[in-house]
Structure formats: C-alpha cells, structure tokens
Write an enzyme that holds these catalytic residues in place. Structure first.
Site, PDB file in Angstrom:
ATOM      1  N   ASN A  46      22.586  -5.015  26.463  1.00 54.07           N
ATOM      2  CA  ASN A  46      23.647  -5.540  25.618  1.00 54.07           C
ATOM      3  C   ASN A  46      24.985  -5.451  26.339  1.00 54.07           C
ATOM      4  O   ASN A  46      25.244  -4.545  27.138  1.00 54.07           O
ATOM      5  CB  ASN A  46      23.683  -4.850  24.246  1.00 54.07           C
ATOM      6  CG  ASN A  46      23.899  -3.357  24.285  1.00 54.07           C
ATOM      7  OD1 ASN A  46      23.321  -2.652  25.110  1.00 54.07           O
ATOM      8  ND2 ASN A  46      24.717  -2.861  23.374  1.00 54.07           N
ATOM      9  N   GLU A  48      28.869  -5.715  25.152  1.00 51.41           N
ATOM     10  CA  GLU A  48      29.799  -5.809  24.033  1.00 51.41           C
ATOM     11  C   GLU A  48      31.117  -6.443  24.460  1.00 51.41           C
ATOM     12  O   GLU A  48      31.410  -6.577  25.656  1.00 51.41           O
ATOM     13  CB  GLU A  48      30.061  -4.422  23.448  1.00 51.41           C
ATOM     14  CG  GLU A  48      28.845  -3.833  22.777  1.00 51.41           C
ATOM     15  CD  GLU A  48      29.100  -2.485  22.143  1.00 51.41           C
ATOM     16  OE1 GLU A  48      28.202  -2.035  21.414  1.00 51.41           O
ATOM     17  OE2 GLU A  48      30.170  -1.867  22.360  1.00 51.41           O
ATOM     18  N   GLU A  59      18.189  -8.716  24.326  1.00 50.15           N
ATOM     19  CA  GLU A  59      17.079  -9.666  24.308  1.00 50.15           C
ATOM     20  C   GLU A  59      17.522 -11.053  24.760  1.00 50.15           C
ATOM     21  O   GLU A  59      16.838 -11.710  25.554  1.00 50.15           O
ATOM     22  CB  GLU A  59      16.481  -9.765  22.894  1.00 50.15           C
ATOM     23  CG  GLU A  59      15.960  -8.449  22.361  1.00 50.15           C
ATOM     24  CD  GLU A  59      16.977  -7.643  21.562  1.00 50.15           C
ATOM     25  OE1 GLU A  59      16.558  -6.890  20.673  1.00 50.15           O
ATOM     26  OE2 GLU A  59      18.199  -7.758  21.839  1.00 50.15           O
TER      27      GLU A  59
END
Length: 127
Positions: A46, A48, A59
């Site tokens: 991930n 951010e 994903e």
C-alpha cells in the site's frame, strides 16, 4: 509441467512487500503477492497519500505491476497486513472488483485461511 509456488511462499512474499509499504498516516502496512499463471509472483504494497482518496491498496499495486509486465492471467493473490490488526485482513471492495476484472474466482490467500473471490464478491460487476 512447472510447479506453482505454495500458499506459504505467497504469504512470505506478501509479508516482505508489506515491510516496504508507505503508510505514514494509518501505520497499517499491507502487502500483496499475486501468483501469475506462468508461475511468477508480482508483489505490491500500500502507498498512502495525505489526500486519503489517492492512496493505493497493495492488491491494486500488484495487479497494476503485473499488467505493466504484460501479465493478465492470475491464479491467486496473498494479502498480509503487519501487526496485530493484520491477522484477518481481506481485500477491500474496490480491490475485489479490480481482481474480478481478471479472474472471477481468484483464490485469495490470507494469514488465517484461503477463500475465493466469488465468496468475497458474489455479485461482481460485469459488462
């Protein structure tokens, strides 16, 4: 016939990817390991952003990387989050729909078990 990597190997690759996550706001570090039909594993973490809506899930990063490498046939995806909250992590709804674009019943491997995309998203959007 080439043997595909095990679920254990996928989870290990996802854990390694999670360590590279950029999560300064939530501190929730997620990794994904996408098993391609050719036996290769493409990872993502991930990323951010201070404008939360612009954050990218692990994903979708993995799927984007795979597509950029010319891969479009997937067998499974492992998803792992580091820390106490990560044991029962599952892909979010947006990630589920992106996965459905490529494989309606992708195998989803998590730390606490394996399921399928059809179980997680039974009413997938299709054209």
């Amino acid at each position: 016939m080439r043997r595909l990597p095990s679920d254990r190997a996928l989870l290990a690759a996802a854990r390694k990817a999670a360590k590279r996550a950029y999560a300064p706001y939530s501190k929730f570090r997620v990794g994904a390991a996408l098993l391609c039909a050719d036996g290769s594993i493409v990872t993502g973490c991930n990323v951010e952003n201070s404008s939360y809506g612009l954050a990218m899930c692990a994903e979708r990063v993995a799927i984007g990387r795979a597509v950029a490498e010319g891969k479009r046939e997937f067998v499974a995806i492992a998803v792992v989050a580091l820390g106490k909250r990560g044991k029962d992590v599952r892909p979010c709804g947006a990630c589920r729909q992106v996965m459905a674009e490529f494989h309606a019943n992708l195998r989803v491997v998590c730390e606490d078990g394996t399921t399928t995309l059809l179980d997680l998203l039974p009413e997938q959007f299709r054209l």
